[in-house]
Write a protein that holds these residues in place. Structure first.
Motif, mmCIF file in Angstrom:
data_model
loop_
_atom_site.group_PDB
_atom_site.id
_atom_site.type_symbol
_atom_site.label_atom_id
_atom_site.label_comp_id
_atom_site.label_asym_id
_atom_site.label_seq_id
_atom_site.Cartn_x
_atom_site.Cartn_y
_atom_site.Cartn_z
ATOM 1 N N ARG A 80 0.834 -1.211 0.000
ATOM 2 C CA ARG A 80 0.000 0.000 0.000
ATOM 3 C C ARG A 80 0.863 1.253 0.000
ATOM 4 O O ARG A 80 0.586 2.226 -0.714
ATOM 5 C CB ARG A 80 -0.923 -0.006 1.217
ATOM 6 C CG ARG A 80 -1.936 1.133 1.232
ATOM 7 C CD ARG A 80 -2.862 0.998 2.423
ATOM 8 N NE ARG A 80 -2.152 1.213 3.665
ATOM 9 C CZ ARG A 80 -1.894 2.427 4.181
ATOM 10 N NH1 ARG A 80 -2.283 3.515 3.533
ATOM 11 N NH2 ARG A 80 -1.241 2.544 5.315
ATOM 12 N N ALA A 83 2.284 1.619 -3.320
ATOM 13 C CA ALA A 83 1.250 2.083 -4.256
ATOM 14 C C ALA A 83 0.959 3.566 -4.054
ATOM 15 O O ALA A 83 0.807 4.326 -5.023
ATOM 16 C CB ALA A 83 -0.024 1.262 -4.066
ATOM 17 N N GLU A 84 0.883 3.999 -2.773
ATOM 18 C CA GLU A 84 0.632 5.420 -2.508
ATOM 19 C C GLU A 84 1.781 6.282 -3.006
ATOM 20 O O GLU A 84 1.566 7.362 -3.575
ATOM 21 C CB GLU A 84 0.415 5.630 -1.013
ATOM 22 C CG GLU A 84 -0.915 5.089 -0.504
ATOM 23 C CD GLU A 84 -1.112 5.350 0.980
ATOM 24 O OE1 GLU A 84 -0.149 5.845 1.612
ATOM 25 O OE2 GLU A 84 -2.208 5.064 1.493
ATOM 26 N N ARG A 87 1.497 6.402 -6.633
ATOM 27 C CA ARG A 87 0.379 7.279 -7.009
ATOM 28 C C ARG A 87 0.771 8.748 -6.868
ATOM 29 O O ARG A 87 0.482 9.573 -7.746
ATOM 30 C CB ARG A 87 -0.832 6.971 -6.129
ATOM 31 C CG ARG A 87 -2.047 7.835 -6.411
ATOM 32 C CD ARG A 87 -3.233 7.374 -5.573
ATOM 33 N NE ARG A 87 -4.372 8.245 -5.761
ATOM 34 C CZ ARG A 87 -4.576 9.365 -5.076
ATOM 35 N NH1 ARG A 87 -3.700 9.741 -4.156
ATOM 36 N NH2 ARG A 87 -5.649 10.114 -5.312
ATOM 37 N N THR A 90 3.073 9.599 -9.572
ATOM 38 C CA THR A 90 2.324 9.699 -10.827
ATOM 39 C C THR A 90 1.576 11.026 -10.911
ATOM 40 O O THR A 90 1.559 11.694 -11.953
ATOM 41 C CB THR A 90 1.333 8.530 -10.938
ATOM 42 O OG1 THR A 90 2.051 7.295 -10.862
ATOM 43 C CG2 THR A 90 0.582 8.595 -12.253
ATOM 44 N N LEU A 91 0.938 11.420 -9.768
ATOM 45 C CA LEU A 91 0.231 12.707 -9.743
ATOM 46 C C LEU A 91 1.192 13.867 -9.970
ATOM 47 O O LEU A 91 0.876 14.819 -10.701
ATOM 48 C CB LEU A 91 -0.496 12.868 -8.406
ATOM 49 C CG LEU A 91 -1.712 11.960 -8.183
ATOM 50 C CD1 LEU A 91 -2.255 12.150 -6.770
ATOM 51 C CD2 LEU A 91 -2.806 12.250 -9.208
ATOM 52 N N GLN A 94 2.102 13.906 -13.474
ATOM 53 C CA GLN A 94 0.962 14.394 -14.259
ATOM 54 C C GLN A 94 0.856 15.912 -14.175
ATOM 55 O O GLN A 94 0.643 16.594 -15.188
ATOM 56 C CB GLN A 94 -0.319 13.739 -13.750
ATOM 57 C CG GLN A 94 -1.565 14.132 -14.553
ATOM 58 C CD GLN A 94 -2.815 13.455 -14.030
ATOM 59 O OE1 GLN A 94 -2.742 12.667 -13.100
ATOM 60 N NE2 GLN A 94 -3.945 13.765 -14.625
#
Length: 251
Positions: A80, A83-84, A87, A90-91, A94
């Motif tokens: 987790r 993954a966080e 994420r 990734t943000l 982005q």
């Protein structure tokens, strides 16, 4: 002997009580034989041992299951977190890409605007060239002469403006000098008016003193009357000038 009998009796009673308790616990007939009781006890002990072994095995299995579950939970928590983090990264990527895209859009819009402006300027220059090429040599000469005349007229107009400004400055200087001269004359007139009043007062006083000293007072020349209208006019102008300038004129 009686004591021994009593002890044996107590032991027998205790044995009977224990056997009764054992048969009740084992759910046997109270009148069962020793072999049946022994067999039931052995079976109960075996069941206890088997149960204890089963409990130990269950505890071990539970420990293994708990350890496995804890490892799975730790792995899940780690996954987790990974993954966080992925994420969040990734943000961030982005957002960075979106900012880059926005900046590229602005730059592209500016470049497009510049290209359009250059194209418009090129079109205007091309139109001017085409218009110039479309004219006949006579028209080109006429336009050049007209442009030359226009520039000469502008130069002459500038010269006239310069000359007019110079003449205006000279006139202003002359006017300022005349104003200064008039102010000086006004100051002198005010001084003379004051002196004239003083002189007239002295003459009047002397005339009065001479009358008793001469035989014929009528033979004395009369003191001319004081022209108060003229003096008051001079003094009024001087007072107004003092009021305008805020300074008192020299006397």
């Amino acid at each position: 002997m009686e004591l021994q009998l009593k002890v044996w009796k107590d032991l027998a009673i205790s044995k009977q009580v224990l056997m009764r308790a054992a048969t009740d616990a084992l759910k046997l007939d109270p009148n069962c034989s020793q072999e049946e009781l022994k067999s039931a006890l052995d079976n109960a002990i075996k069941r206890y041992i088997d149960a204890d072994i089963s409990v130990s095995k269950a505890q071990e299995q539970a420990k293994v299951a708990i350890s496995t579950m804890e490892k799975k939970v730790a792995d899940s928590e780690k996954a987790r977190n990974i993954a966080e983090a992925a994420r969040a990264e990734t943000l961030a990527q982005q957002q960075k890409i979106e900012q880059q895209i926005a900046a590229e859009r602005v730059n592209t819009a500016n470049e497009v605007k510049k290209v359009k402006e250059r194209m418009a300027e090129s079109e205007r220059a091309l139109k001017a060239i085409n218009a110039a090429l479309a004219d006949t040599p006579e028209n080109v000469l006429k336009k050049m002469k007209a442009l030359k005349k226009e520039k000469m007229d502008e130069a002459d107009a500038r010269k006239e403006v310069v000359a007019a400004n110079a003449a205006l400055r000279k006139d202003m200087q002359k006017l300022e000098q005349r104003i200064k001269d008039m102010q000086a004359a006004q100051d002198n007139a005010a001084k003379l008016a004051a002196q004239y009043r003083e002189l007239h007062a002295v003459c009047t006083d002397l005339h009065a003193q001479l009358k008793p000293l001469v035989e014929d007072a009528k033979s004395l020349a009369a003191v001319p009357p004081l022209n108060t209208v003229m003096l008051e006019g001079i003094e009024k102008v001087d007072a107004e000038e003092e009021k305008k300038t805020g300074t008192k004129g020299k006397r």
